[in-house]
Every structure is written in C-alpha cells, then in structure tokens.
Design a protein around this motif. Structure first.
Motif, PDB file in Angstrom:
ATOM      1  N   ASN A 255     -29.400   9.334  -1.104  1.00 50.29           N
ATOM      2  CA  ASN A 255     -27.953   9.398  -1.213  1.00 50.29           C
ATOM      3  C   ASN A 255     -27.532  10.840  -1.463  1.00 50.29           C
ATOM      4  O   ASN A 255     -28.359  11.734  -1.571  1.00 50.29           O
ATOM      5  CB  ASN A 255     -27.433   8.452  -2.295  1.00 50.29           C
TER       6      ASN A 255
ATOM      7  N   ARG B  54     -20.890  16.400   1.441  1.00 50.05           N
ATOM      8  CA  ARG B  54     -19.829  15.642   2.097  1.00 50.05           C
ATOM      9  C   ARG B  54     -19.166  16.434   3.201  1.00 50.05           C
ATOM     10  O   ARG B  54     -18.813  15.897   4.250  1.00 50.05           O
ATOM     11  CB  ARG B  54     -18.777  15.217   1.072  1.00 50.05           C
TER      12      ARG B  54
ATOM     13  N   LEU C 272       0.250  -2.486  -8.509  1.00 49.83           N
ATOM     14  CA  LEU C 272       1.680  -2.335  -8.746  1.00 49.83           C
ATOM     15  C   LEU C 272       2.047  -2.889 -10.102  1.00 49.83           C
ATOM     16  O   LEU C 272       2.864  -2.317 -10.816  1.00 49.83           O
ATOM     17  CB  LEU C 272       2.480  -3.067  -7.669  1.00 49.83           C
TER      18      LEU C 272
ATOM     19  N   THR D  81     -10.926  -2.506  -1.240  1.00 50.57           N
ATOM     20  CA  THR D  81     -11.285  -1.566  -2.286  1.00 50.57           C
ATOM     21  C   THR D  81     -10.121  -1.521  -3.266  1.00 50.57           C
ATOM     22  O   THR D  81      -8.978  -1.499  -2.854  1.00 50.57           O
ATOM     23  CB  THR D  81     -11.449  -0.154  -1.678  1.00 50.57           C
ATOM     24  N   PRO D  82     -10.418  -1.487  -4.563  1.00 47.23           N
ATOM     25  CA  PRO D  82      -9.330  -1.379  -5.524  1.00 47.23           C
ATOM     26  C   PRO D  82      -8.523  -0.129  -5.251  1.00 47.23           C
ATOM     27  O   PRO D  82      -9.080   0.920  -4.945  1.00 47.23           O
ATOM     28  CB  PRO D  82     -10.049  -1.267  -6.872  1.00 47.23           C
ATOM     29  N   PRO D  83      -7.217  -0.247  -5.367  1.00 47.56           N
ATOM     30  CA  PRO D  83      -6.326   0.865  -5.021  1.00 47.56           C
ATOM     31  C   PRO D  83      -6.717   2.198  -5.654  1.00 47.56           C
ATOM     32  O   PRO D  83      -6.604   3.244  -5.020  1.00 47.56           O
ATOM     33  CB  PRO D  83      -4.972   0.399  -5.528  1.00 47.56           C
TER      34      PRO D  83
ATOM     35  N   THR E 156      -7.447  -8.199  -0.675  1.00 49.70           N
ATOM     36  CA  THR E 156      -6.814  -6.887  -0.553  1.00 49.70           C
ATOM     37  C   THR E 156      -5.426  -6.933  -1.174  1.00 49.70           C
ATOM     38  O   THR E 156      -5.058  -6.075  -1.975  1.00 49.70           O
ATOM     39  CB  THR E 156      -6.669  -6.515   0.926  1.00 49.70           C
TER      40      THR E 156
ATOM     41  N   ASP F 251     -26.451   3.027  -4.128  1.00 49.33           N
ATOM     42  CA  ASP F 251     -25.650   4.243  -3.937  1.00 49.33           C
ATOM     43  C   ASP F 251     -24.278   4.091  -4.574  1.00 49.33           C
ATOM     44  O   ASP F 251     -23.823   4.945  -5.330  1.00 49.33           O
ATOM     45  CB  ASP F 251     -25.427   4.497  -2.434  1.00 49.33           C
TER      46      ASP F 251
ATOM     47  N   SER G 215     -22.781   5.746   5.442  1.00 50.32           N
ATOM     48  CA  SER G 215     -23.802   4.794   5.019  1.00 50.32           C
ATOM     49  C   SER G 215     -25.052   5.001   5.855  1.00 50.32           C
ATOM     50  O   SER G 215     -25.011   5.619   6.919  1.00 50.32           O
ATOM     51  CB  SER G 215     -23.282   3.362   5.194  1.00 50.32           C
TER      52      SER G 215
ATOM     53  N   ARG H 259       1.333  -0.628 -12.827  1.00 55.84           N
ATOM     54  CA  ARG H 259       2.219   0.526 -12.898  1.00 55.84           C
ATOM     55  C   ARG H 259       3.631   0.156 -13.279  1.00 55.84           C
ATOM     56  O   ARG H 259       4.463   1.024 -13.499  1.00 55.84           O
ATOM     57  CB  ARG H 259       2.311   1.175 -11.526  1.00 55.84           C
TER      58      ARG H 259
ATOM     59  N   LEU I   2       0.842  -1.192   0.000  1.00 54.53           N
ATOM     60  CA  LEU I   2       0.000   0.000   0.000  1.00 54.53           C
ATOM     61  C   LEU I   2       0.882   1.249   0.000  1.00 54.53           C
ATOM     62  O   LEU I   2       0.631   2.211  -0.735  1.00 54.53           O
ATOM     63  CB  LEU I   2      -0.892  -0.021   1.243  1.00 54.53           C
TER      64      LEU I   2
ATOM     65  N   ILE J  94       2.186   1.779  -3.410  1.00 49.11           N
ATOM     66  CA  ILE J  94       1.167   2.263  -4.346  1.00 49.11           C
ATOM     67  C   ILE J  94       0.930   3.742  -4.117  1.00 49.11           C
ATOM     68  O   ILE J  94       0.938   4.555  -5.053  1.00 49.11           O
ATOM     69  CB  ILE J  94      -0.146   1.485  -4.178  1.00 49.11           C
TER      70      ILE J  94
ATOM     71  N   GLU K  74      -9.664   3.383  -6.337  1.00 47.54           N
ATOM     72  CA  GLU K  74     -10.744   4.011  -5.572  1.00 47.54           C
ATOM     73  C   GLU K  74     -10.260   4.434  -4.205  1.00 47.54           C
ATOM     74  O   GLU K  74     -10.693   5.449  -3.655  1.00 47.54           O
ATOM     75  CB  GLU K  74     -11.895   3.026  -5.412  1.00 47.54           C
TER      76      GLU K  74
ATOM     77  N   LYS L 130     -26.340  12.566  -3.898  1.00 51.65           N
ATOM     78  CA  LYS L 130     -26.808  13.307  -5.070  1.00 51.65           C
ATOM     79  C   LYS L 130     -28.214  13.843  -4.844  1.00 51.65           C
ATOM     80  O   LYS L 130     -28.505  15.003  -5.121  1.00 51.65           O
ATOM     81  CB  LYS L 130     -26.811  12.362  -6.276  1.00 51.65           C
TER      82      LYS L 130
ATOM     83  N   VAL M 249     -12.935   0.278   3.175  1.00 50.29           N
ATOM     84  CA  VAL M 249     -12.820  -1.166   3.204  1.00 50.29           C
ATOM     85  C   VAL M 249     -11.498  -1.553   2.528  1.00 50.29           C
ATOM     86  O   VAL M 249     -11.159  -1.021   1.483  1.00 50.29           O
ATOM     87  CB  VAL M 249     -13.994  -1.824   2.443  1.00 50.29           C
ATOM     88  N   LYS M 250     -10.764  -2.402   3.152  1.00 56.01           N
ATOM     89  CA  LYS M 250      -9.409  -2.719   2.680  1.00 56.01           C
ATOM     90  C   LYS M 250      -9.340  -3.238   1.267  1.00 56.01           C
ATOM     91  O   LYS M 250      -8.416  -2.947   0.543  1.00 56.01           O
ATOM     92  CB  LYS M 250      -8.772  -3.775   3.607  1.00 56.01           C
TER      93      LYS M 250
ATOM     94  N   LEU N 299      -7.348   5.547  -3.374  1.00 57.62           N
ATOM     95  CA  LEU N 299      -6.655   6.822  -3.493  1.00 57.62           C
ATOM     96  C   LEU N 299      -7.659   7.946  -3.658  1.00 57.62           C
ATOM     97  O   LEU N 299      -7.539   9.020  -3.069  1.00 57.62           O
ATOM     98  CB  LEU N 299      -5.701   6.795  -4.694  1.00 57.62           C
TER      99      LEU N 299
ATOM    100  N   MET O 186      -3.849  -4.983  -4.484  1.00 61.12           N
ATOM    101  CA  MET O 186      -2.696  -4.096  -4.402  1.00 61.12           C
ATOM    102  C   MET O 186      -1.597  -4.498  -5.348  1.00 61.12           C
ATOM    103  O   MET O 186      -0.995  -3.671  -6.026  1.00 61.12           O
ATOM    104  CB  MET O 186      -2.156  -4.109  -2.977  1.00 61.12           C
TER     105      MET O 186
ATOM    106  N   THR P 173       2.039   7.247  -6.558  1.00 58.07           N
ATOM    107  CA  THR P 173       1.000   8.002  -7.264  1.00 58.07           C
ATOM    108  C   THR P 173       1.334   9.492  -7.194  1.00 58.07           C
ATOM    109  O   THR P 173       1.703   9.993  -6.128  1.00 58.07           O
ATOM    110  CB  THR P 173      -0.372   7.757  -6.606  1.00 58.07           C
TER     111      THR P 173
ATOM    112  N   GLU Q 256     -10.707  12.559  -1.400  1.00 54.64           N
ATOM    113  CA  GLU Q 256     -11.979  13.166  -1.004  1.00 54.64           C
ATOM    114  C   GLU Q 256     -11.995  13.546   0.459  1.00 54.64           C
ATOM    115  O   GLU Q 256     -12.411  14.642   0.825  1.00 54.64           O
ATOM    116  CB  GLU Q 256     -13.130  12.195  -1.287  1.00 54.64           C
TER     117      GLU Q 256
END
Lengths: 205, 1069
Positions: free
Chosen positions: A161, A177, B898, A106-108, B890, B953, A126, B901, A17, A20, A110, A163, A103-104, A112, B894, A24, A117
């Motif tokens: 939500n 937010r 990598l 989550t694709p990297p 997870t 959502d 939620s 990239r 992590l 990554i 998102e 929006k 949530v761990k 980031l 990750m 970035t 945000e």
C-alpha cells in the motif's frame, strides 16, 4: 475554495450531496445536473475544479460524458461516483479521463476528504486497478511511464500500500499519490493515442 | 325588583318552526359494512326497474335493499367497465344505463348481457368522445345523449337509434359568440319545457338550435357563482343552479338569478326535492341544508360525530330521492346516508345540549297544552319548561336555591291550568306549586306539607292534579289524595286505612278522573278505586289471582276514561278494559304481549279522533283498534324518541295532535298521517344458485350447455339436467323502507301445490325434482305487509338423464343386437387377433427403449442449463439488491451528515448521530462482503487475498500502522475456493485485523499467504503488545474464529505473548 459540480440522476442524492458539500467550509457546490447532456452544454461556461460524475446515468452514461468533457475541460478533475466497485467500469472511466473514483455510500466526511485529496493531486488506486493498468501498458509497444512510476505501479501490483511504497522509496505518501495521478493521466492519453480502447479491454480480459 | 330565575334563549335565525328547537331527524347508514364496494359515493340512481345504482371510487354497485352486486374494471376483460372511478350515472328514456368514469370515458351497460360498451377519447378519431373525464350525462328532447366532460360537450350521433356513429363536439371558442361559455362541463339537464341546460365552469348555457345562449352572474366575493356543479328543476318548475358560491334559483322569464338566503356562499354540489315541498341541498364542506319551500326557511344539518344518526360526512356528492320518497345521500367519506320521510311523521323534539332553545332535560313526566296553545313540560331534573309556538322560544323554570320565588323542585310531575286560569305544578318532593305571572314577572307560590297543620298538603311528593266538576282540585301524592280548595287554600286528605275497607286502597295515587255520574276514579300502585263524593266512600278493585275477569295487575300507572264510559287501565301487566264501571260487577278484559301489545308495562293512553287508542310502553308506541282488537306497533326505528316512554307524559291537543314523552324528549304527530307504507314494490329474481354456486351466463348445466339465457333479473328460462339436482333462487322486493320486513311467498308450479309463505326469507331451494317443465313464481309484500301487485317468474326445464330418454331405449335394443353379432364374429377373429397382438408387442418394446435413452440425455442437459440459470439469477438478484441497498445507504449517510450539521444539535444527539453513521458504514461494508462472497468470478485465492489486502489498506490507512502483504502471486489464480470458505476466511481475518487496530498498539502489520501444493497457510501478524489469551474474555472474537476454522475444516494457531506481538495463522489440515 474547491468548486465542485455534480452530475447525478437521483434527485435526493444530488441535492443532498450538493447541500453537504456547499455547507462545508472551503468547498462550494453551485452547479448540479441530472444528466450528461445538460452538463455538456453548461459546464464549459462555468468551469469548476472538480466534477463528481455518476457512472450510471440515463441517456449518455458517465463514462462517455467524461470522455467528451475532458477534451474541453482538461484541467478539471473528474471523480466517478459508483455504487459498487466494478473494476471494469472504473477502469473504463480512467481510460476516458477520470482522475479517480469514489464509492457513493462513503460517509460524507470521507467523501469530502477524498475530493480534497484528488484536488491536491492524489488519486486512490486499488490492486485490481493497478494490475489492470500494468497489463494495459504491457500491451502497448512502449510504456509512457517513467521509471519511478513503473516502480510504484509494480509495487502496487505486488500488494504494497501507499505507506509501504512511500517508505520503500523514501518519499511521502503524497508523492506516491501524485505519481498515481500521473499514471492515470498517461493512461488516458495513452488510450486516446491508441484510439483502440476496445482492443485494450480485450487484452485485459 | 324581584329576581326571577329562568334561562333566556335566542332564536336561531336559520331555523324554522319545523326544524330547530331540538328537533331531531335521523339518518341511517349504508356502506361497506353492508357490502358497498367503497366509502366514496359519487352518484346515485334509481333505475326504471327499481334497483338503486351507486357509483363509487372503486366500482359501480347495484343495490336491491339487501346486498350489492359490484361491477369493477377487469384489465383482462374488455367487456368490463372501463374504470373503477364512477362519476355520473344516467338512464335514458329507452332504459339504457350510461355510466361515466373519471378518466376512462363513457360506458353503456347492456343489462341483458352484463357487458359494457366503452366510448373513449381517441386523439386520432375526430368524432370520438372529446375527453375521458366524464362529468355529466343527459339527453335532449329527441332522446340524443349529451355528455359533459373536462374538455368539451359531446352529443352522441346515433344510427337507427342503436349503434353510435360518434360524437359531435362542442367547445368554448372565444371567436364564436354562439359557442359554449366554457369547455369544462359539469351539468347537463333537460327541463320540463324541453330546454337543454348546460352548466360549465364559467356560466350557465341553454342550447337552442345549435347555439348556446349564455347567462352569467356578477362575481362579488372570491368564490365564483358562475362555476356550476348541478342543474335541477323541482316539481314547481323552479330551476335550481348549484354553484361554487351558493345556491341560486334561475328565473327563466326575467333571466335573473336569485340567491336563497340561509344557504351560505359555499360550494353547493347538488340539490333535489323530496316532492313534499322540501329542497335538499348538499354542500362540499358543511353537510346538508334543507330548504322548506312553503315557509322559506333553511335548516342546517351538518355531520356531528357525537350524534350517530347524523349524516356521516360533510362533503355531500349526490342526493337522490327514490320513487317511494326516501332521500339517499352519498358523501365523499361517508358512503350512503338515508332519510326515510315516513319518519317525518313522528316529529321528535328533545334536549339539545348545543341549543339552549330546546328542552333543558330529556326525561319528561308531563306534557300539557294550555288553551292559548302554549306547551308546558314537566321534566325530571330541569323543572318546568314552557314553549310558545308563536315565538318559537323555550323558557325554563328551574329551582334556584338562592331565589325563594323559584319553583320548589326540579322534578315536575304535573302541570295543570284550572278553569280559572290558575296554574298548578305538582313536584316530587317539593309539594304543590302555583305559578303566578303578572306585571312583576313569574314567581312560584308553594304549598307544602306542614306536619303541624292538618289542613296542609298531606305529602310533598305530589304526582297528579285534577279539577272536578265543581272546581275543587284533587291532588294525588304519596300521601293519598287531597281535596284542595284553591280559594281557601285548605287541603282535606283521604288516605288508606287498613282497618277501613272503604278507604283508599293505597296511598300512592297516580291517576285521577271523574265519570259522567260524578264518581271520582283513582288509580294507585295497589288497586283501582271509585270514590263517591257524597258518601265519601271508596270502592276498590284489585287483581284477583285465577280470576280472568279482574284487573291484570294492581299497579295502575295511568288510565283513560273514554266517551262510552269504558275505562282503559295501564298497568304493569298490560292493558285492562273495564266496562260497566258503575255496575255491581264491572267486566274486565285483558290485553297483554300475547295479544300483540309490544310490552306489558303501559305508561300512557290516548284516544285519537278516529277512536283508536295510542298506548306507550317500554317498547315503543302502539295503535290499538278497539273493534278489531289489533295492535299496530311502532318503535324507535320509526322515529320515536326512544322505545322507553314515561308515565304522565302524554297529551292530546284539541286540534287532534298527540304528544307522547319519554326518556329522550317527546314525539308529536297527527294520527291520520300515520298510515301504512302504501308503496308497492317491484319484485325480481336476482340470483340462481346451482349446487351452491352462483350461476352466471357462463355457467354450464350438467350437460355442458348454457344454463341461463340472460343474466338475472332478465332470465326467462333455466334448463337443467338431472345432474343439477340441487338449486335455489334468490329474490328481492325493491322496497327500501325496512327491507328486512318485506315478506315473500313463492310457488313452483308443477311441484308445489300451493304458495309457500317464506316470511322474510329471500330464497327458495329445490332438490331432486323429477324431469319436466315447471314455472317458478314469487311475490312479495312491503314492510307493512301490503302485497305488491307484481310477480316474478321463470320457467324451469329439467331434462331427463340420457338413459331415460326414448332414444336411449332404442340404443339398448341396438346394443343387444350388436352383442349377438359380435359373438358370432368373435370366433373367426380370435386367431387373426393373436398374430396381430404379438407383432404389436414387439414394436412397442423397441420404441420404449429408444425413448428412454433420449430422455436421460435431455434431462442432463436441462439440469445443466437450470444450474447455470440459477447462478445467473442469484447473481443478478444479489446485484440488484445491492444496488438498491447501496443507493439507500448513500442517502442515509448523506442525511445523517446534514442532520449532524443542523442548527441546535446538542452533544447527546450528535453522539447518537455519529453512532448511527458508524453502524451505517458497517452495514455498507457488510453488504459489500456479502455481494463479494456470492460473486462466482471471485472464486480464486487470488481474489480472496486481494479482498483482505484492500480491507487492510483501508483499515490501517491514516492509522500510523504500516501494513503490507506478501505472497501475492499470479499462480494463486489457479487455486479455487468455494464461497462458504471464502466468507469464513474473510470474516476471520477481518476480526484479527480489527483486533490489531484496536488493541495491539503496533507499528507494523503483515499479511502473508503461502501455497504448497494444495495446502495453504495464511497468517496475520503484528509487532504490538500481544495478549494473554488465557486471561482473555470475549471481545477478541476468538471463539468465533475457532468455530469458523472448524467449519471450513482448517487449523488455527494463535501465537501471542505479552510484549512480543501476535500471529494468527490459518492453515489447511
């Protein structure tokens, strides 16, 4: 440049992590810790913008860690990392001073985005959490929320939500937010002031 | 300058006369395929009884020549060995077996109970073992046990020589100059002068009166000669130090180390002498070296994967020579290799493709030693080979089409040096060659068949060359026999003439010799001939069918004329002895496979100085005693080049050595050295089986009493009952050379009248023996049939069944009396008995009824608890699993990031990585759904709708579609829904929402829920372009939705028209 620190006990996750994030553009991640105790000692000397804190840590857990660190590092955003969205843990983290949660797995990409945000003032929320907060404030003698904030919170409880809320209130999603972030802050302060977070939890259940 | 064609060869600087030049020594292999517990062998020991102990990485093994008994660590048994990684083994003068492990201390095995006593390092106990990694065990002149470990040397302090009081520890202490040179002790050795030597990581030590006298070497290269692995003293009192930097001999007077040239500066792990003047040296990377102490030459034998009989692994850990002289080698990845020095006797040399200083072809037709002791070989495809023992060099003379002076053909059948010193070579297809060697070099003069010249060689396929008493040469070929005058160069031919019965019997001439009377004897493929040089007449002898007193076969490959003028013929049907050869009726005696000859195709025959004949065939070599007419046979496993030998390839040198050649080079040996194995092995009964199960100390006999007093082989007595009607003994003679040839004989005294010869069967079975006392005895021979003087015996007692014993009979009498008495009492008691019975019955009924009610209640409670437990367990399991999966997912995301990239990622790869990412994301989501479905806390409609809303959502966030939900009320908490239904509803609406996102191009989406009483209705609608579902194909998952609806017993309505949006409603029936 958003400076991020990570507190996570799994070596592979922590190191990857960090790689990554650091790799970035506009992000940097130079500080990592495998437990709260080390973080508590070292973070105050090199304050980051955002701290990603794993909830389940050996020794002192993440929630306690945030609680202690938030006192010294008041402007730092603490984002909790969780494997599953366990409402109770998340809510307790918010009470302790966290600004949000992720949530761990989550694709990297998102991940980031979410960090960005949060840093820029937003916070995820939620319906469950929203309801918890409402209940929490209901139990208090006087709600510290502004009218706007209360409105937003209520709409969240009803199932709208961002929006939709934004449309209804004629404000942008960002504003919504930001309001939510404030709600979190107040929640935190609220609990401290009450100093009876346990009692709150009891009322929630 | 005349060109010669021969190959030059180089002398190997490390090979000696006994090794190298294509010399083969072969090893056999004993490993897990024969029952050894594991491939990594760290130690080998032969105990005082004769068993071989093998320490491996996975247990201690005891070998008896046939199989392994394995001792391993059993966590539940504190009497088992402490650990499975076995390092040093040692048997002290009291015959106790010490076993060191690598990590859990020292063990002492009590062989009478098969139990281990453990000695561990205990940090709280000062006189415990200094460290748990045991590297060496030895004893001093007083019999005290010394143990070398990773950290410290220990001396065991004993009380009355039995129970241990603990260890005295010795460490290296920089401040004490009399202390050990280093605490890492890998060698402990007591020499013949009773000096105790300690080898450490840094220096050699000698212990004397509480002081350690140290000896160091200068360190020259980057390897350390002071790091000592092993210390060993050979039979000549040389002290050998195996170090990380080569092998050294330590001179005790001069206190100096001498290096052995020929052994490189590498890690030497162990050395041992085979008591025949050879020091066997094991190394860590380069396999085996053998140092011949008499001529001080070192030969190297590394592992060679292409050579199955070489050692299996180059990392040698242990070498042990047993009392019979067999060398056992243990290696790290190759189990055990053995070299049986019995096989040294048939020295084997062959073509070595890696060494040009060897034969250039393995198939031999001829072996010849000239008066200068130079060896000449005729090969099948390599021409003529020459070996000079003085220089140790092979020279090859092969045919070179470009060189007219080279030998005419590569198939050389005979080499012969005549009385004038001229050298003649018979080739198969290239005629006769004469080898001329002078100052100009070597050249071959050819004598070939010339159809235009009657005085030329009759046929180019020449086989044999013989010189008669007058100096004429006789050439046997496929054209009959030619008399050749080397001075004139003229050939006179004698061949077969079908019209002339006194002509040669056949033109294929294979063997020629001359008897005392001057007659020439000629063997051909069709008959034996006697040629009278004066009358020029041939008398022929054939095989006569139905006539025993004739040749066994007409095919004569060779023959031998002995001093008594008896001819021994080698044919295709065995050996024929022809006596009174010059009489009118010679006598013939035949020997074939039935008589003990190993094979009927006889190639070569030689007589040794003791008068025995040595005969080669297709099944090896045979030694024939002319008087006793007995054959003693040897095969490839005895060290022969191969079982298949060849015609013409045999020679007896004047010093008595015999040479025999075949398809894999040749053997040379001294017949007087080929003797039977004289080792008389000990014999032990190793196992007892009762009713087909192996018996141990724990086994009970039919009566429930202990069966054996001690484990085998220490058992002296076995007590059985009549129920134990079927049992057997297993035994082993500890002779490790060809164990399978050991023969056994046993006898159950008291039952068997005489010894039963069991052949090589190792067990004896008995059934239904009568009760009584017996003694079971067994004896054995070694592999050569020599009976050992040791016997093993066990007394066997079979107890009679209880009903046959004397007190049983007393009992019978008493019973009879008892019966009579009872009957008399019976009549009195009948009435009393009835009343008692009724009362008892009533009581029993009430008790039963009570018990029943209690049981039912209890059962219900138990069920409830069970169900709750199950639920909890399920949830816990799914939670744990989810955590684990989430964790891994997870990491996967990750690493994917990598990977995306990373440098040099092309478009294609990037695309695929993105696909993997998508799928991982889906998987993640799917898992969460799964967990959610199983969570019993989420069993309300409220939770269900929350789930759908959260999903929506997330899905529509950033999509431009405004998504909202209505109908979310608190009272939804009062309606529960089971997990199956939940699952189907979630999947159904997820599908609907996904479709909306993908295809509708709408602006608004709405999720509604409504409850009326117990009926529900959920709908999802959008204001998009709708679809015509008459025309739709799959991809919308409509069928899926329908089937899900059916499963939960609901009703599904899909309202959609192009341009007017879509609404999907699910309602209860």
């Amino acid at each position: 440049m958003i400076r991020v620190a990570i507190v996570e006990d799994d070596d592979e996750i922590r190191q990857t992590l960090a790689l990554i994030i650091d790799g970035t553009p506009d992000f940097s991640c130079k500080c990592t810790f495998s437990n709260c105790e080390d973080a508590i000692v070292s973070l105050p000397d090199d304050v980051p913008d955002v701290v990603l804190m794993d909830i389940n840590l050996p020794g002192m857990n993440g929630i306690e860690g945030v609680s202690i660190l938030k006192e010294q590092l008041t402007v730092v955003d603490f984002i909790m990392l969780t494997i599953q969205q366990d409402d109770d843990s998340i809510f307790n983290s918010l009470l302790a001073g966290a600004t949000g949660y992720l949530v761990k797995d989550t694709p990297p990409g998102e991940l980031l985005q979410s960090i960005k945000e949060v840093h820029e003032g937003g916070s995820p929320m939620s319906t469950h959490i929203a309801r918890k907060i409402v209940t929490s404030f209901k139990a208090a003698t006087s709600s510290p929320l502004t009218e706007r904030e209360t409105e937003i919170l209520q709409k969240l409880c009803d199932g709208d939500n961002y929006k939709v809320i934004a449309d209804a209130l004629f404000v942008s999603g960002h504003t919504v937010r930001a309001h939510i972030k404030n709600i979190y802050e107040k929640l935190h302060v609220h609990s401290r002031a009450e100093a009876v977070s346990k009692a709150l939890k009891d009322r929630l259940i | 300058m005349i060109k010669f064609h021969f190959l030059c060869i180089f002398l190997c600087s490390v090979s000696s006369l006994t090794f190298g030049q294509g010399r083969r020594i072969s090893f056999d292999h004993i490993g897990p395929e024969k029952g050894l517990s594991q491939n990594s062998v760290f130690s080998l020991l032969e105990d005082s009884q004769g068993f071989i102990w093998v320490g491996t990485e996975e247990g201690l093994n005891r070998f008896d020549g046939y199989g392994f008994k394995i001792y391993n660590n059993d966590v539940n048994d504190s009497n088992s060995i402490s650990y499975s990684i076995i390092w040093p083994l040692y048997e002290d003068h009291k015959e106790r077996l010490w076993v060191g492990t690598r990590g859990r201390g020292l063990n002492l095995l009590d062989r009478k109970t098969d139990k281990f006593t453990r000695f561990r390092h205990d940090p709280n106990v000062e006189n415990s073992l200094s460290n748990d990694v045991v590297l060496a065990i030895g004893e001093d002149e007083d019999g005290a046990i010394w143990v070398g470990t990773d950290n410290g040397l220990n001396k065991m302090i004993l009380e009355n020589g039995s129970a241990s009081l603990g260890f005295q520890r010795y460490y290296h202490q920089a401040s004490d100059s009399n202390s050990l040179s280093d605490s890492f002790v890998e060698a402990v050795y007591l020499d013949q002068k009773n000096d105790l030597w300690i080898g450490t990581l840094n220096g050699l030590n000698r212990y004397h009166d509480g002081r350690f006298i140290k000896y160091f070497q200068p360190k020259t290269g980057d390897r350390d000669p002071n790091a000592i692995n092993r210390i060993y003293e050979d039979e000549l009192d040389h002290l050998w130090i195996s170090t990380e930097s080569g092998l050294y001999q330590f001179d005790r007077k001069q206190e100096r180390f001498y290096k052995i040239p020929g052994v490189p500066d590498i890690t030497v792990t162990c050395t041992e002498s085979d008591n025949r003047g050879n020091l066997w040296i094991g190394t860590e990377d380069e396999g085996l070296y053998i140092y011949d102490m008499s001529n001080q030459k070192v030969a190297h034998f590394p592992s060679d994967p292409s050579e199955p009989n070489s050692i299996s692994d180059n990392w040698i850990k242990e070498i042990m020579v047993d009392r019979a002289g067999i060398v056992w080698i243990g290696s790290y990845a190759g189990s055990i290799n053995r070299y049986d020095s019995e096989k040294f006797k048939f020295k084997h040399f062959t073509h070595d493709p890696k060494n040009s200083n060897s034969l250039n072809n393995a198939i031999l037709w001829e072996i010849y030693e000239d008066p200068q002791k130079v060896l000449w070989f005729g090969t099948f495809r390599g021409g003529l080979n020459r070996f000079d023992p003085k220089s140790g060099i092979f020279t090859h003379y092969a045919h070179d089409p470009d060189d007219p002076h080279s030998i005419s053909n590569n198939d050389v059948r005979t080499f012969f040096q005549d009385s004038r010193g001229r050298r003649w070579i018979a080739t198969w297809g290239g005629g006769l060659n004469e080898m001329i060697e002078d100052s100009q070099g070597v050249r071959f003069k050819k004598y070939r068949h010339d159809p235009n010249n009657e005085s030329s060689l009759s046929n180019d396929r020449t086989w044999v060359v013989f010189e008669d008493k007058e100096g004429f040469l006789w050439i046997g070929s496929n054209g009959g026999i030619d008399r050749f005058d080397p001075l004139t160069g003229i050939f006179s031919n004698y061949s077969h003439d079908p019209q002339d019965p006194h002509s040669l019997s056949d033109n294929s001439v294979r063997a020629i010799d001359q008897d005392e009377q001057g007659f020439l004897w000629i063997g051909t493929f069709n008959g034996m001939n006697r040629f009278d040089l004066e009358t020029k007449q041939f008398k022929s002898y054939y095989n006569e069918p139905n006539e025993e007193n004739s040749l066994s076969n007409n095919f004569i490959g060779s023959f031998y004329l002995d001093k008594s003028q008896t001819i021994w013929l080698g044919t295709h049907s065995g050996l024929t002895k022809m006596s009174n050869i010059n009489s009118a009726q010679p006598t013939f005696v035949r020997y074939s496979e039935e008589d003990g000859l190993p094979n009927d195709v006889v190639y070569g025959i030689l007589e040794d100085d003791q008068g025995d004949l040595w005969i080669t065939s297709n099944m090896g070599l045979s030694r024939f005693n002319k008087k006793t007419e007995e054959f003693r046979n040897f095969t490839e496993t005895d060290g022969l080049q191969n079982n298949e030998f060849n015609w013409g390839a045999y020679f007896k040198s004047p010093d008595g050595q015999l040479y025999f050649g075949g398809i894999n080079g040749y053997n040379v040996f001294r017949p007087e050295e080929i003797i039977d194995n004289t080792y008389l092995p000990p014999i032990y009964i190793t196992q007892f089986n009762l009713l087909n199960q192996e018996a141990t100390i724990e086994t009970k006999n039919g009566k429930g009493n202990q069966l054996l007093d001690y484990p085998f082989p220490f058992t002296k007595e076995v007590t059985l009952t009549h129920k134990d009607y079927f049992f057997s003994f297993e035994f082993a003679a500890l002779n490790y050379t060809h164990s399978n040839s050991n023969q056994y004989a046993y006898k159950m005294e008291g039952f068997d009248l005489d010894w039963i010869q069991a052949g090589n069967r190792r067990f004896a079975t008995y059934t239904n023996l009568d009760p009584g006392r017996y003694i079971f005895k067994v004896r054995a021979t070694n592999n050569d049939g020599i009976w050992s003087d040791m016997q093993a015996s066990v007394s066997v007692t079979i107890l009679p069944p209880w009903w046959a014993t004397w007190w049983a009979y007393v009992l019978y009498t008493m019973i009879v009396i008892g019966i009579i008495w009872r009957y008399l009492n019976y009549r009195d008691n009948v009435h009393k008995g009835k009343l008692n019975q009724q009362e008892a019955e009533l009581r029993a009924e009430t008790a039963e009824a009570k018990a029943k009610t209690i049981t039912i209640e209890a059962q219900a409670k138990i069920e409830k608890v069970k169900v709750e437990e199950r639920e909890k367990l399920r949830e816990q399991n799914s939670r744990d699993f989810h955590d684990e999966l989430g964790h891994k997912l997870t990491k996967i995301s990750m690493f994917l990031e990598l990977a995306k990239r990373a440098d040099g990622v092309k478009e294609d790869l990037y695309k695929y990585l993105r696909k993997v990412e998508e799928n991982t994301k889906d998987l993640s989501g799917g898992m969460r759904d799964f967990i959610w479905v199983l969570d019993p806390k989420k069993d309300t409609w409220y939770e269900l709708m929350i789930r759908l809303k959260d999903f929506g959502d997330q899905l529509f966030d950033h999509s431009g579609i405004s998504f909202r939900m209505t109908g979310l009320h608190d009272d939804l908490n009062n309606h529960s829904v089971n997990s199956d239904t939940r699952r189907h509803i979630v999947m159904l609406f997820k599908e609907a929402m996904n479709n909306c996102l993908k295809y509708s191009e709408c602006k608004k989406a709405l999720l509604e829920v409504e409850f009326k009483g117990t009926s529900y209705s959920i709908s999802f609608s959008d204001d998009g372009q709708g679809f015509n579902f008459e025309n739709t194909t799959s991809g919308y998952g409509l069928n899926n939705m329908k089937s899900r609806t059916n499963r939960i017993g609901g009703a599904l309505t899909i309202a959609s028209t192009p341009g007017n949006g879509t609404k999907i409603t699910l309602s209860s029936n």
